[in-house]
Design an enzyme around this catalytic site. Structure first.
Site, PDB file in Angstrom:
ATOM      1  N   ARG A 113       0.821  -1.228   0.000  1.00 34.60           N
ATOM      2  CA  ARG A 113       0.000   0.000   0.000  1.00 34.60           C
ATOM      3  C   ARG A 113       0.855   1.278   0.000  1.00 34.60           C
ATOM      4  O   ARG A 113       0.412   2.322   0.467  1.00 34.60           O
ATOM      5  CB  ARG A 113      -0.955   0.026   1.197  1.00 34.60           C
ATOM      6  N   GLU A 116       9.885  17.106 -25.615  1.00 29.98           N
ATOM      7  CA  GLU A 116       9.413  17.637 -24.329  1.00 29.98           C
ATOM      8  C   GLU A 116      10.151  18.934 -23.997  1.00 29.98           C
ATOM      9  O   GLU A 116       9.565  19.869 -23.451  1.00 29.98           O
ATOM     10  CB  GLU A 116       9.599  16.608 -23.210  1.00 29.98           C
ATOM     11  N   GLU A 172      -3.109  17.464 -11.056  1.00 28.87           N
ATOM     12  CA  GLU A 172      -3.658  17.907 -12.343  1.00 28.87           C
ATOM     13  C   GLU A 172      -5.131  18.313 -12.241  1.00 28.87           C
ATOM     14  O   GLU A 172      -5.971  17.915 -13.048  1.00 28.87           O
ATOM     15  CB  GLU A 172      -3.469  16.823 -13.416  1.00 28.87           C
ATOM     16  N   ARG A 224      -1.607  21.951 -14.030  1.00 30.49           N
ATOM     17  CA  ARG A 224      -0.665  20.913 -14.501  1.00 30.49           C
ATOM     18  C   ARG A 224      -0.974  20.477 -15.930  1.00 30.49           C
ATOM     19  O   ARG A 224      -0.111  19.944 -16.620  1.00 30.49           O
ATOM     20  CB  ARG A 224      -0.679  19.714 -13.540  1.00 30.49           C
ATOM     21  N   HIS A 257       0.375  17.783 -26.711  1.00 30.15           N
ATOM     22  CA  HIS A 257       0.160  16.336 -26.579  1.00 30.15           C
ATOM     23  C   HIS A 257      -1.166  15.842 -27.136  1.00 30.15           C
ATOM     24  O   HIS A 257      -1.306  14.646 -27.384  1.00 30.15           O
ATOM     25  CB  HIS A 257       0.290  15.912 -25.114  1.00 30.15           C
ATOM     26  N   HIS A 271      -0.883  12.527 -29.162  1.00 31.19           N
ATOM     27  CA  HIS A 271      -1.504  11.239 -28.818  1.00 31.19           C
ATOM     28  C   HIS A 271      -2.356  10.726 -29.972  1.00 31.19           C
ATOM     29  O   HIS A 271      -2.411   9.513 -30.227  1.00 31.19           O
ATOM     30  CB  HIS A 271      -2.343  11.379 -27.538  1.00 31.19           C
ATOM     31  N   HIS A 273       7.662   9.663 -29.709  1.00 38.48           N
ATOM     32  CA  HIS A 273       6.772  10.527 -28.931  1.00 38.48           C
ATOM     33  C   HIS A 273       7.177  12.005 -29.057  1.00 38.48           C
ATOM     34  O   HIS A 273       6.340  12.875 -29.305  1.00 38.48           O
ATOM     35  CB  HIS A 273       6.770  10.089 -27.468  1.00 38.48           C
TER      36      HIS A 273
HETATM   37  N1  GLY Z   1       3.968  14.487 -18.259  1.00 39.99           N
HETATM   38  C1  GLY Z   1       2.961  15.364 -17.823  1.00 39.99           C
HETATM   39  C2  GLY Z   1       2.868  15.474 -16.334  1.00 39.99           C
HETATM   40  O1  GLY Z   1       3.701  14.954 -15.634  1.00 39.99           O
HETATM   41  O2  GLY Z   1       1.934  16.063 -15.858  1.00 39.99           O
END
Ligand code: GLY
Length: 345
Positions: A115, A179, A217, A221, A228, A232, A248
């Site tokens: 956990r 990136e 996020e 974030r 992307h 994607h 990518h």
């Molecule tokens: N790769 C995107 C993030 O870590 O939010």
């Protein structure tokens, strides 16, 4: 050596960047740890990056296969069984040594083993150093989609050892550079002429600030997904188009160009900012054109399925306030932008 930190209160952690920083491992392990499970791949071991790596604790090395197929629940099960047979306890530590596949799988296994067990990332690819190893997104793929099972589980430390980049195949550099190009629009930009340590450090600083602001996020974030959405979609379409050979980072670069053109169509940025995107992407020696035979309708269908898009078509777009999430973009604007890039509907 450069030392940065991801500031998350009691879960804050250091990120060290530099030539040979993997040898700082022992001093960054949690004080409770009495054993370490090192997770890696054959290619990383063959390159010699585990030679002399000393956690100063009893340890066992677990290898996972190469390739995206290793990001599976089967790998998580096999690692967990291995950890249990080794006797790894919750107070011990997992050490991921490799690129994004290793840090994603080892991090997720650490998140669920007992956990939640501590882990440290030693990132050996440019992509992992500037993105995947930092920020606590861990996970694996399902046949139904990428990264559909995962957890936010922050590492205890990240070591971006730039010495390990010397064994990186040329196309893997392109993955990381895509990136890096993204970060050029999110903060104080790295520059391709800087030393690699400085470039990695600048990207890490931008990512650390975004993660510290929005760990799970909920909002900001999402800017880390700049470029992307189309990337994607291109990667999804590439599954059946065997003449497309896209990494990518290359898909992200094309996605950045698309995002700039879409933002221009929506009146959010002007021609000079589009030119800036083209210049940055070219500066990283990345493509900005769609691959031959790209079809706008197919790409839009993939965009609708992207788990990071919500009900409507959502994009991360540049604008007067900088890069931000924009919801409710009309499919006709997306199709027209793709048509401008040469993809018929
Ligand atoms: N790769 C995107 C993030 O870590 O939010």
């Amino acid at each position: 050596m450069r030392a940065l930190s991801v500031d998350l209160g009691e879960r804050s952690y250091p990120v060290l960047i530099g030539d040979g920083v993997r040898h700082e491992l022992a001093r960054l392990l949690p004080p409770t740890a009495q054993a370490a499970a090192i997770v890696t791949q054959d290619a990383v071991q063959a390159a010699g990056w585990l030679d002399g790596l000393d956690p100063d604790l009893p340890f066992e090395v677990f290898t996972i296969p190469d390739g995206e197929g290793a990001k599976s629940l089967a790998t998580v099960e096999s690692l967990s069984c291995g950890f249990a047979q080794f006797g790894l306890s919750r107070a011990d530590v997992v050490v991921a040594v490799g690129g994004g596949i290793v840090t994603d799988v080892a991090g997720f296994t650490a998140a669920v083993y007992h956990r939640g067990t501590a882990y440290v990332n030693i990132a050996t690819s440019l992509l992992a150093q500037v993105d995947a190893a930092i920020g606590g997104k861990t996970g694996v793929n399902l046949p139904e989609g990428k990264n559909l099972v995962g957890a936010f589980w922050q590492p205890s430390a990240v070591l971006c050892d730039t010495e390990t980049l010397s064994s990186l195949p040329p196309r893997e550099w392109a993955c990381g550079r895509g990136e890096m190009a993204k970060y050029a629009f999110l903060g104080e930009a790295p520059h391709p002429d800087q030393g690699v340590d400085e470039q990695v450090a600048r990207c890490v600083a931008i990512k650390a600030a975004v993660v510290a602001d929005d760990e799970r996020e909920g909002g900001r974030r999402m800017v880390l997904n700049y470029g992307h959405t189309l990337a994607h979609a291109l990667e999804g379409a590439a599954q059946t188009r065997h003449d497309w050979d896209l990494r990518h980072g290359e898909a992200v670069a094309i996605g950045l160009m698309f995002a700039a053109l879409l933002a221009q169509r929506l009146g959010r940025i002007d021609e000079s900012r589009v030119t800036e995107h083209r210049r940055v992407i070219g500066g990283y020696d990345l493509p900005s054109e769609l691959p031959p035979g790209a079809e706008a309708g197919e790409l839009v269908a993939f965009m609708g399925r992207d788990k990071k898009a919500h009900q409507d078509l959502t994009f991360v777009l540049d604008g007067p306030r900088g890069v931000e999430t924009v919801r409710g973009v009309a499919p006709s604007d997306v199709l027209a932008t793709l048509a401008d890039m040469g993809a018929p509907s």
